[in-house]
Motif scaffolding. Structure first.
Motif, short mmCIF file in Angstrom:
data_model
loop_
_atom_site.label_atom_id
_atom_site.label_comp_id
_atom_site.label_asym_id
_atom_site.label_seq_id
_atom_site.Cartn_x
_atom_site.Cartn_y
_atom_site.Cartn_z
N TRP A 1 63.65 21.53 -2.93
CA TRP A 1 61.92 21.13 -2.30
C TRP A 1 61.51 22.08 -1.24
O TRP A 1 62.32 22.32 -0.26
CB TRP A 1 61.88 19.84 -2.15
CG TRP A 1 61.95 18.91 -3.32
CD1 TRP A 1 62.96 17.94 -3.45
CD2 TRP A 1 61.06 18.70 -4.27
NE1 TRP A 1 62.64 17.24 -4.58
CE2 TRP A 1 61.50 17.86 -5.22
CE3 TRP A 1 59.87 19.37 -4.72
CZ2 TRP A 1 60.66 17.32 -6.31
CZ3 TRP A 1 59.05 19.22 -5.76
CH2 TRP A 1 59.58 18.08 -6.88
N PHE A 2 60.34 22.60 -1.30
CA PHE A 2 59.83 23.04 0.04
C PHE A 2 59.26 21.65 0.69
O PHE A 2 58.45 21.06 0.26
CB PHE A 2 58.76 23.98 -0.10
CG PHE A 2 58.96 25.34 -0.48
CD1 PHE A 2 59.18 26.40 0.35
CD2 PHE A 2 59.27 25.77 -2.07
CE1 PHE A 2 59.47 27.62 -0.01
CE2 PHE A 2 59.44 26.90 -2.45
CZ PHE A 2 59.85 27.89 -1.62
N LEU A 3 59.54 21.53 2.06
CA LEU A 3 59.29 20.43 2.58
C LEU A 3 58.10 20.94 3.82
O LEU A 3 58.38 21.74 4.43
CB LEU A 3 60.44 19.67 3.42
CG LEU A 3 61.51 19.42 2.77
CD1 LEU A 3 62.72 18.73 3.27
CD2 LEU A 3 61.22 18.38 1.45
N ARG A 4 57.16 20.15 4.11
CA ARG A 4 56.07 20.26 4.83
C ARG A 4 55.22 19.10 5.27
O ARG A 4 55.13 18.16 4.59
CB ARG A 4 55.08 21.33 4.12
CG ARG A 4 53.94 21.89 4.97
CD ARG A 4 53.12 23.21 4.22
NE ARG A 4 52.30 23.43 4.95
CZ ARG A 4 50.92 23.40 4.64
NH1 ARG A 4 50.50 22.59 3.36
NH2 ARG A 4 49.92 23.76 5.23
N GLU A 5 54.68 19.14 6.63
CA GLU A 5 53.97 18.14 7.08
C GLU A 5 52.64 18.33 7.13
O GLU A 5 52.43 19.55 7.76
CB GLU A 5 54.63 17.64 8.55
CG GLU A 5 54.00 16.40 9.08
CD GLU A 5 54.70 15.90 10.55
OE1 GLU A 5 53.95 15.88 11.38
OE2 GLU A 5 55.89 15.62 10.28
N VAL A 6 51.93 17.62 6.63
CA VAL A 6 50.49 18.05 6.67
C VAL A 6 49.51 16.97 7.21
O VAL A 6 49.76 15.72 6.73
CB VAL A 6 49.99 18.02 5.01
CG1 VAL A 6 48.45 18.61 5.06
CG2 VAL A 6 50.71 19.22 4.32
N GLY B 1 50.39 14.94 9.48
CA GLY B 1 51.11 14.05 9.94
C GLY B 1 51.88 13.24 8.97
O GLY B 1 52.62 12.33 8.86
N VAL B 2 51.60 13.85 7.61
CA VAL B 2 52.18 13.25 6.53
C VAL B 2 53.32 14.05 5.91
O VAL B 2 53.08 15.33 5.72
CB VAL B 2 51.09 12.85 5.50
CG1 VAL B 2 51.76 12.35 4.08
CG2 VAL B 2 50.09 11.91 6.11
N ARG B 3 54.56 13.63 5.58
CA ARG B 3 55.54 14.59 4.85
C ARG B 3 55.26 14.67 3.47
O ARG B 3 55.34 13.87 2.67
CB ARG B 3 56.84 13.90 5.14
CG ARG B 3 57.29 13.96 6.78
CD ARG B 3 58.54 13.32 6.93
NE ARG B 3 58.52 11.86 6.87
CZ ARG B 3 59.36 10.98 6.80
NH1 ARG B 3 60.64 11.45 7.06
NH2 ARG B 3 59.13 9.44 6.73
N THR B 4 55.37 16.03 2.99
CA THR B 4 55.22 16.29 1.54
C THR B 4 56.32 17.01 1.10
O THR B 4 57.22 17.69 1.82
CB THR B 4 54.10 17.17 1.22
OG1 THR B 4 54.16 18.39 1.78
CG2 THR B 4 52.77 16.35 1.93
N ALA B 5 56.62 16.98 -0.13
CA ALA B 5 57.75 17.95 -0.93
C ALA B 5 57.06 18.59 -2.06
O ALA B 5 56.34 17.88 -2.94
CB ALA B 5 58.79 17.12 -1.36
N GLY B 6 57.15 19.95 -2.09
CA GLY B 6 56.64 20.35 -3.33
C GLY B 6 57.27 21.83 -3.84
O GLY B 6 58.17 22.18 -3.26
N HIS B 7 56.44 22.39 -4.92
CA HIS B 7 57.17 23.46 -5.59
C HIS B 7 56.19 24.21 -6.42
O HIS B 7 55.46 23.38 -7.13
CB HIS B 7 58.60 23.21 -6.37
CG HIS B 7 59.23 24.58 -6.32
ND1 HIS B 7 58.93 25.75 -6.55
CD2 HIS B 7 60.51 24.93 -5.68
CE1 HIS B 7 60.07 26.67 -6.25
NE2 HIS B 7 60.97 26.18 -5.78
N GLY B 8 56.22 25.42 -6.19
CA GLY B 8 55.08 26.18 -6.96
C GLY B 8 55.70 27.20 -7.86
O GLY B 8 56.97 27.53 -7.78
#
Length: 458
Positions: A282-287, A289-296
């Motif tokens: 997973w690519f982990l990113r804070e947006v 103030g909220v933590r996300t995990a994603g992949h494209g």
């Protein structure tokens, strides 16, 4: 948030992007919302629906990583073990690296392998041939030194799955992950795809005309060695089910702790659109103030995006069947969904005013094993063009995705080493330039990949 508002946004954004078709899904708690637009193909149109199959390209990596995590949970694979424990025939251009690379290095892109092998050769299209052919791939960093997104690394991870299970990779993933997770509309084999409704990718000619993309899967039809990193095909309905699985307990497949571990930071990323860090895949990113995990994923005229927000029990999926605008469309959908369902706002940083001295410092040609990046300064603007190497395109027997023509980029505040693409098919992509010990610019990162600067012609 109503179904009508989601459908309205998707239709408007897809029309503005000139897409033939798109499929979007949102999961919020126990509720699901779907919005499908347009047709599967301009040449033979059928309405896109929730079961229409799209090529997911690199979103496939989430399935490969989950399969390996199940094998690890069952004690059949150790993530910190050297890959050669499972693939003893592995050969690389650097023998010390071949002995040191671990399974985890493959899963979080820290193996030091360049992006990909473009041509596996006519004689063998299998994963089994990959371990030997990888000796032709450049090592761009020592194992564990830094992250650089590598398709080859994930294909090698798929060979680990194959070796440990004794099954062809595709059958192993089906039994380890797809079937127990209830993904009945997710496939690798084109024979399974062709008897169902599927989206055809499209690319724009120089005059802007959309034409069907061939082969259906890039780079090359029939190359099984690319399946672990980019070969899976699925629908928006199944991808929402996959998101629900990763948001849940993993019952029947993985312990909940293993799912959480996949979302823990393993290596930091700098200035990347894709994330602030890699977990396991997973690519982990804070947006906001909220933590996300994603992949494209980007294939030949098809684009996919999957994002989950575990703390909000939320996910969004976006699939599109035309390039280059499918990628920016998917990003716009994700941002809209985050804002309108969660109140989470994702904004691009503002570049600084054009500085010709800084622009000329970074201008030049950069390359990896497959692509060239040309950054040019003309006194008024800084542009970035990205394309497949001409020798690779010329040697290919099949069509390849079109190049990205020069598009404006802006340097970001700070030391002038970070940038953002501000227009075109790569709009919103962020990256950074790297320097040697003497302070000279020697490389650039784009979409998580390292590109090395080519010396200027004398």
């Amino acid at each position: 948030m109503s179904q009508e508002k989601l459908s309205g946004f998707v239709e408007t954004a897809a029309r503005e992007s000139g897409l033939p078709g798109a499929a979007v899904g949102v999961l919020t708690g126990e509720e699901e919302f779907h919005a499908c637009y347009g047709v599967t193909s301009l040449a033979d149109p059928l309405p896109v629906d929730g079961t229409t199959l799209f090529h997911l390209a690199s979103v496939s990596k989430t399935f490969t990583a989950t399969a390996l995590m199940r094998l690890a949970a069952e004690g059949k694979v150790e993530l910190d073990a050297p890959v050669r424990r499972y693939v003893p025939e592995l050969r690389l251009s650097d023998e010390r690296a071949a002995a040191r690379i671990t399974v985890l290095n493959l899963l979080n892109h820290t193996a030091g392998l360049d992006w990909n092998l473009i041509d596996p050769g006519e004689e063998d299209l299998s994963l089994a041939a990959l371990a030997v052919k990888l000796a032709d791939l450049e090592m761009i960093a020592p194992p564990g030194a830094r992250a650089s997104y590598s398709q080859a690394g994930y294909n090698l991870a798929g060979l680990v799955v194959e070796k440990v299970t004794g099954l062809p990779f595709e059958k192993a993933v089906t039994s380890l992950v797809l079937e127990p997770a209830g993904l009945s509309n997710t496939f690798f084999d084109l024979d399974d795809v062709m008897i169902r409704r599927f989206a055809v990718g499209h690319n724009r000619d120089g005059d802007g005309t959309l034409r069907p993309a061939r082969p259906w899967k890039a780079w090359r039809a029939g190359w099984r060695a690319d399946n672990p990193g980019g070969g899976i095909v699925s629908s928006v309905s199944d991808l929402l089910r996959w998101a629900r699985f990763h948001l849940g307990t993993g019952e029947g497949v993985l312990p909940a702790e293993a799912l959480r571990r996949m979302r823990e930071r393993t290596v930091e990323l700098r200035a990347g659109t894709l994330g602030d860090a890699f977990g396991i895949c997973w690519f982990l990113r804070e947006v906001d103030g909220v933590r996300t995990a994603g992949h494209g994923g980007s294939g030949n005229g098809q684009f996919a995006e999957l994002l989950i927000v575990p703390e909000r029990e939320f996910a969004v999926v976006s699939l599109a069947n035309a390039g280059p605008d499918g990628g920016p469309f998917n990003q716009a959908v994700v941002r809209w969904a985050l804002e309108h369902y969660l109140g989470v706002v994702d904004r691009d940083p503002e570049p600084v005013p054009h500085d010709e001295a800084r622009a000329r410092e970074v201008a030049g040609r950069y390359e990896n094993d497959a692509m060239n990046i040309d950054i040019a300064a003309d006194g008024l603007a800084l542009t970035l063009a990205a394309g497949i190497k001409p020798e690779i395109r010329g040697a290919s027997e099949t069509e390849m995705p079109p190049d990205h023509p020069p598009a404006a980029i802006g340097l970001l505040p700070g030391d002038g080493e970070e940038y953002i693409v501000t227009e075109g098919g790569l709009k919103g992509q962020r990256g950074f330039f790297t320097r040697d010990d003497g302070g000279a610019i020697v490389g650039v990162d784009l979409a998580g990949r390292i590109f090395t600067r080519r010396p200027a012609a004398s």
